[in-house]
Design a protein around this motif. Structure first.
Motif, PDB file in Angstrom:
ATOM      1  N   UNK A  90       0.828  -1.207   0.000  1.00 39.08           N
ATOM      2  CA  UNK A  90       0.000   0.000   0.000  1.00 39.08           C
ATOM      3  C   UNK A  90       0.863   1.258   0.000  1.00 39.08           C
ATOM      4  N   UNK A  91       2.018   1.191   0.709  1.00 36.92           N
ATOM      5  CA  UNK A  91       2.903   2.355   0.772  1.00 36.92           C
ATOM      6  C   UNK A  91       3.458   2.711  -0.601  1.00 36.92           C
ATOM      7  N   UNK A  92       3.908   1.681  -1.361  1.00 43.34           N
ATOM      8  CA  UNK A  92       4.448   1.963  -2.693  1.00 43.34           C
ATOM      9  C   UNK A  92       3.343   2.345  -3.670  1.00 43.34           C
ATOM     10  N   UNK A  93       2.167   1.766  -3.527  1.00 42.36           N
ATOM     11  CA  UNK A  93       1.038   2.193  -4.367  1.00 42.36           C
ATOM     12  C   UNK A  93       0.764   3.669  -4.156  1.00 42.36           C
ATOM     13  N   UNK A  94       0.725   4.064  -2.893  1.00 43.77           N
ATOM     14  CA  UNK A  94       0.461   5.471  -2.579  1.00 43.77           C
ATOM     15  C   UNK A  94       1.574   6.365  -3.123  1.00 43.77           C
ATOM     16  N   UNK A  95       2.836   5.924  -2.961  1.00 44.62           N
ATOM     17  CA  UNK A  95       3.963   6.732  -3.420  1.00 44.62           C
ATOM     18  C   UNK A  95       3.974   6.907  -4.925  1.00 44.62           C
ATOM     19  N   UNK A  96       3.831   5.811  -5.662  1.00 45.98           N
ATOM     20  CA  UNK A  96       3.852   5.883  -7.124  1.00 45.98           C
ATOM     21  C   UNK A  96       2.635   6.632  -7.665  1.00 45.98           C
ATOM     22  N   UNK A  97       1.480   6.412  -7.048  1.00 43.83           N
ATOM     23  CA  UNK A  97       0.261   7.093  -7.509  1.00 43.83           C
ATOM     24  C   UNK A  97       0.368   8.600  -7.358  1.00 43.83           C
TER      25      UNK A  97
END
Length: 532
Positions: A90-97
């Protein structure tokens, strides 16, 4: 910043006001068809400038949909044994998004200052060239940090495109065409998303890294197409008037208006000069970012910012192009991407229906209010349905409701989120008003994009359809704000809006309040202006 030149004093204000009054009257009397016939080239150049936004729309759903993309998840994600699949945390999804959104935030701020100094055309062309270089980073990225850096850098020019399109359209077009061509920016956003959805659906079965590299590579098409066209675009006449370059402004208007236009170039230029003079001398409107939060402009900035951020608070990150949500409620990969294409097609249909059957007959305030309330109801229904997730048909029903939400969104708030900021700001602060409004959108989007993966991700909070309650509430709160604070801007010239805001007319009385801007011009003034 370049010091603005005062026009050479040759023509008495009363003579200027006569021509300006003619242009103002014609603005009110012209039909859409008359405006089209008289401003063909203005329409063409507005369409071309806004086409830059196709690239941001394309990228907006690219990464979000890649999270459910088998090859992308395998390359950049980690294996989850309990789910028997690859997932990005979820952290990388949020970061990339949010990478491109962060870049776009700062790109938009830079755009406000650069356009004020250099004009819209050179800044736009420079941004297209820059984007062409930044795309190499995302295309060749082999790990998440490199991909994130590439997205942030690509965001800078995207921020320029998103804030230039509606501002340019509002400055080169007459009032009758203003809502259509400022919201055309939204149509370009949808076109980009529809192209991306089609590309993703076509490549989802490719069993190699090219399944996600090809979508990245296709973004090079737009700079190659737009740079040679926009090289010949005319500069905004409003920018030239603000700089005191009236001869250049006249030449720009001559390129934008057809000989068959119902109002002469001189009359149009006179109204621009008079409006600029009124803001500069009587309303004392400066051109700094600080001015946006002072006096009358504070209210105009609030309206622009919240009406644009309303696109996010209405549930955009959750319900629009919600491939990841479809996956989490149990739909197959094929169903997920087929529904995604259908959702984008509905978005396109909603925009067209809005242009043909809604905008010509209803005011901006009415459309925004009813759209926001309807979307709130749909989101609450999605949340309620999640009580029965044990039934296999519930997930599909929730997915269908998000498609209905998409149609309503593009029928209303999706259009007006772009139009209203370009209308409510003063002419001397228009570009900066759009910039700050768009940055408010980006900030709200970042917050929503950080929360959304945690709400949906099976490794985090995993509330799935109950997310509808969250966004249903934010949508309802935005509806309440709009009821009390959002004014009606339909059929109002920029000079009339100046007077309505300066008189502090309540939002609910904007539509019926009668104002004659030319009665405020005192006959004993000896201020003089030069148009020739």
């Amino acid at each position: 910043m370049e010091t603005e030149k005062s026009p050479v004093p040759n023509v008495i204000v009363d003579e200027l006001a006569q021509q300006a009054k003619l242009a103002n009257d014609v603005e009110h009397q012209s039909t859409v068809w008359q405006a089209i016939k008289g401003n063909f080239w203005a329409i063409f150049w507005s369409l071309m400038v806004s086409m830059c936004v196709v690239m941001e729309g394309y990228d907006t759903i690219l990464l979000g949909n890649f999270y459910a993309y088998p090859q992308f998840a395998k390359k950049f994600g980690t294996f989850i044994p309990s789910d028997n699949s690859y997932q990005l945390t979820a952290a990388w999804q949020a970061g990339l998004s949010n990478g491109s959104g962060v870049g776009a935030f700062f790109g938009a701020i830079m755009n406000g200052a650069l356009v004020d100094r250099f004009g819209q055309k050179p800044v736009l062309l420079s941004s297209l060239v820059s984007l062409s270089g930044f795309l190499f980073i995302v295309f060749f990225a082999t790990n998440k940090p490199t991909l994130l850096v590439g997205e942030i850098l690509c965001g800078f020019p995207w921020g320029v495109f998103a804030t230039t399109g509606p501002a340019y359209a509002s400055e080169v077009l007459p009032m009758a065409l203003r809502p259509y061509l400022t919201s055309w920016t939204n149509m370009c956003f949808i076109i980009g998303q529809l192209i991306a959805a089609g590309v993703l659906a076509g490549l989802v079965g490719v069993d190699s890294e090219w399944s996600y590299r090809v979508p990245f590579a296709l973004q090079w098409v737009w700079p190659a197409f737009l740079i040679p066209i926009l090289f010949f675009a005319p500069e905004s006449p409003w920018h030239l008037v603000r700089k005191g370059r009236l001869d250049d402004a006249r030449k720009s208007l001559e390129r934008l208006q057809n000989p068959r236009a119902t109002v002469s170039v001189d009359a149009t230029l006179a109204l621009m000069v008079l409006t600029n003079k009124d803001e500069q001398e009587e309303l004392q409107v400066e051109t700094s970012y600080w001015q946006l939060f002072r006096g009358v402009d504070r209210r105009r900035t609030e309206i622009a910012c919240i009406s644009f951020a309303g696109q996010i608070t209405s549930g955009l990150v959750f319900a629009y192009n919600s491939v990841y949500f479809f996956q989490q409620v149990g739909l197959s990969t094929k169903q997920t991407y087929d529904l995604n294409v259908g959702g984008n097609a509905l978005a396109l249909l909603g925009t067209i229906v809005s242009w043909v059957a809604v905008m010509p007959y209803l005011g901006r305030r009415t459309i925004y209010l009813w759209g926001m309330l309807t979307m709130s109801i749909i989101l609450y229904i999605i949340g309620i349905l999640n009580v029965w997730t044990t039934h296999s048909s519930v997930g599909l029903a929730q997915a269908v409701l998000t498609l209905i939400w998409t149609f309503v969104f593009q029928l209303s708030v999706g259009q007006l989120g772009w139009s209203l900021p370009a209308e409510v700001g003063s002419t001397r602060l228009r570009q900066k008003t759009v910039v700050v409004a768009r940055d408010t959108y980006y900030i709200t989007s970042v917050i929503s994009s950080v929360l959304n993966p945690y709400l949906l991700n099976p490794t985090a909070w995993n509330v799935k359809g109950y997310t509808g309650f969250v966004y249903g509430t934010t949508s309802l709160l935005t509806f309440i704000w709009a009821f009390f604070r959002l004014p009606e801007t339909r059929n109002r010239t920029f000079e009339e809006l100046n007077q309505l805001f300066s008189k502090k007319i309540p939002a609910r009385h904007f539509q019926e309040y009668e104002v004659n801007v030319f009665e405020t011009e005192s006959s004993d003034k000896q201020t003089v202006l030069h148009i020739g």
